[in-house]
Write an enzyme that holds these catalytic residues in place. Structure first.
Site, PDB file in Angstrom:
ATOM      1  N   HIS A  71       3.917  -9.107  14.596  1.00 22.35           N
ATOM      2  CA  HIS A  71       5.166  -8.349  14.553  1.00 22.35           C
ATOM      3  C   HIS A  71       5.641  -8.088  13.120  1.00 22.35           C
ATOM      4  O   HIS A  71       6.845  -8.112  12.843  1.00 22.35           O
ATOM      5  CB  HIS A  71       6.230  -9.105  15.350  1.00 22.35           C
ATOM      6  N   ALA A  72       4.711  -7.822  12.193  1.00 21.27           N
ATOM      7  CA  ALA A  72       5.122  -7.509  10.814  1.00 21.27           C
ATOM      8  C   ALA A  72       5.847  -6.170  10.778  1.00 21.27           C
ATOM      9  O   ALA A  72       5.479  -5.223  11.484  1.00 21.27           O
ATOM     10  CB  ALA A  72       3.902  -7.460   9.910  1.00 21.27           C
ATOM     11  N   TYR A  73       6.888  -6.111   9.954  1.00 19.77           N
ATOM     12  CA  TYR A  73       7.606  -4.858   9.693  1.00 19.77           C
ATOM     13  C   TYR A  73       7.096  -4.326   8.349  1.00 19.77           C
ATOM     14  O   TYR A  73       7.177  -5.014   7.332  1.00 19.77           O
ATOM     15  CB  TYR A  73       9.103  -5.103   9.555  1.00 19.77           C
TER      16      TYR A  73
ATOM     17  N   ASP B 174      11.227   2.612  19.700  1.00 22.76           N
ATOM     18  CA  ASP B 174      10.933   1.270  20.217  1.00 22.76           C
ATOM     19  C   ASP B 174      10.064   1.578  21.426  1.00 22.76           C
ATOM     20  O   ASP B 174      10.477   1.448  22.568  1.00 22.76           O
ATOM     21  CB  ASP B 174      12.229   0.535  20.585  1.00 22.76           C
TER      22      ASP B 174
ATOM     23  N   GLU C 175       2.939  -3.078  16.321  1.00 18.27           N
ATOM     24  CA  GLU C 175       2.533  -4.211  17.157  1.00 18.27           C
ATOM     25  C   GLU C 175       1.397  -3.817  18.106  1.00 18.27           C
ATOM     26  O   GLU C 175       1.653  -3.377  19.224  1.00 18.27           O
ATOM     27  CB  GLU C 175       3.733  -4.686  17.991  1.00 18.27           C
TER      28      GLU C 175
END
Ligand code: FUC
EC number: 5.1.3.3
Length: 335
Positions: free
Chosen positions: A171-173, A237, A300
């Site tokens: 879940h890296a941004y 999203d 993701e």
């Protein structure tokens, strides 16, 4: 060319460990809490190394994280309607639904660490025997990060002595401007998708797909995030179903013209959830600024969310004795 290096730094008065993988092209900082990608330093078009992830300024803030910054998410990423799989009730930690492995999911556990080195690469294997997420288990899982030239390879394995479910992600941004100096509107995104999943008002799949041609814009062509967000004013999203994903083909590229950085992603997963942080304002400090809307793009890769309720899309069941393996590669270059 200098030798690639690995450093392991225990963080004073915490159980945190920082693992730093470094070669001539990239520097990757990982954490044992949640097997997280904490920072990635990559060169801009002038060779200037800066961080391309959203990262907590105070490392201890990661211990109270609720937003999965850089985290491995599991056993199952995304929402599961009513927290129900067969007769099994999983924790309802998002209204009446389950999300991201629950409050004791993989993001919030300390993983064991083993480092390795080969002539071309350096890496770390994170190990976890998960007995606390509340899923049938134990689930024995590893996440291996391997740095090789301008590429970071992430491989996740899982097995369990009992029938269970597993669909992990990271879940890296991302923010390629460098140390978060600009927001994501300046970035360009391109995704080789077949369709998007239709989601209901609670962000759960309805079982319908929206075909590529029926979308307000064609993600096959690079689009600025500012254009994309004009079509999705509440932000992204969303679940993108990928067109024939395989490791030999980049399926998603994110770039930023001003810095000249580009990230290309290849994955074995059939879908990718993109979350644009739109409306995500919070009081903690990320790359020297207060967390704010459109600051990063979470990418993701995973199997389709809530797939346990849509067998036509496939299965994330993990059978006793089965080894589940998935891989995602992140390749950094300059435009
Ligand atoms: C993504 C989204 C969720 C949530 C989480 C932090 O996975 O799908 O809506 O906000 O990140």
């Amino acid at each position: 060319m200098s030798e690639p290096s690995i450093t392991v730094l225990p963080i004073y008065q915490t159980n945190l460990k920082k693992i730093i993988l470094k070669n001539d092209e990239l520097e990757v900082v990982l954490l044992n809490y949640g097997a997280r990608l904490h920072q990635i330093f990559a060169p801009d078009k002038h060779g200037h190394m800066e961080n391309v992830l959203l990262s907590y300024d105070k490392l201890e803030d990661v211990l109270t994280d609720q937003s999965y910054f850089g985290a491995t998410v599991g056993p199952v990423a995304g929402r599961i309607r009513d927290g129900l799989w067969n007769e099994q009730q999983l924790e309802k930690n998002s209204g009446k639904h389950h999300i991201h492995g629950g409050t004791n999911g993989w993001s919030f556990q300390f993983w064991d660490v083993e480092i390795f080195k080969t002539p071309q690469s350096v890496g770390v294997v994170f190990y976890l025997k998960d007995t606390s997420s509340g899923y049938p288990g134990p689930i024995i899982t590893t996440v291996t990060y391997r740095l090789i030239k301008n590429k970071l390879e992430m491989t996740t394995t899982a097995n369990s002595p009992v029938e269970t479910i597993c669909n992990p992600t990271n879940h890296a941004y991302f923010n390629l401007s460098g140390d978060g100096k600009r927001d994501i509107e300046t970035h360009q995104l391109q995704v080789q998708l077949d369709s998007m999943l239709e989601l209901d008002h609670e962000h759960l799949p309805t079982g319908e797909r929206i075909k590529r041609k029926a979308l307000p814009l064609d993600f096959y062509k690079p689009r600025t995030l500012s254009e994309i967000l004009s079509h999705y004013p509440k932000g992204l999203d969303d679940v993108f179903l990928l067109s024939n994903p395989k490791l030999s083909k980049n399926i998603l590229t994110l770039s930023e013209e001003i810095s000249g950085r580009q990230l290309a992603i290849a994955t074995t997963n059939k879908s990718v959830v993109l979350f644009s942080t739109t409306g995500f304002d919070a009081d903690f400090s990320i790359n020297g600024k207060k967390m704010h809307s459109n600051y990063g793009l979470a990418i993701e890769p995973q199997e389709i969310p809530d797939i346990v309720h849509f067998p036509a899309f496939g299965s994330i069941n993990l059978h006793p004795g089965q080894e589940r393996i998935s891989q995602t590669n992140y390749e950094f270059s300059q435009l």
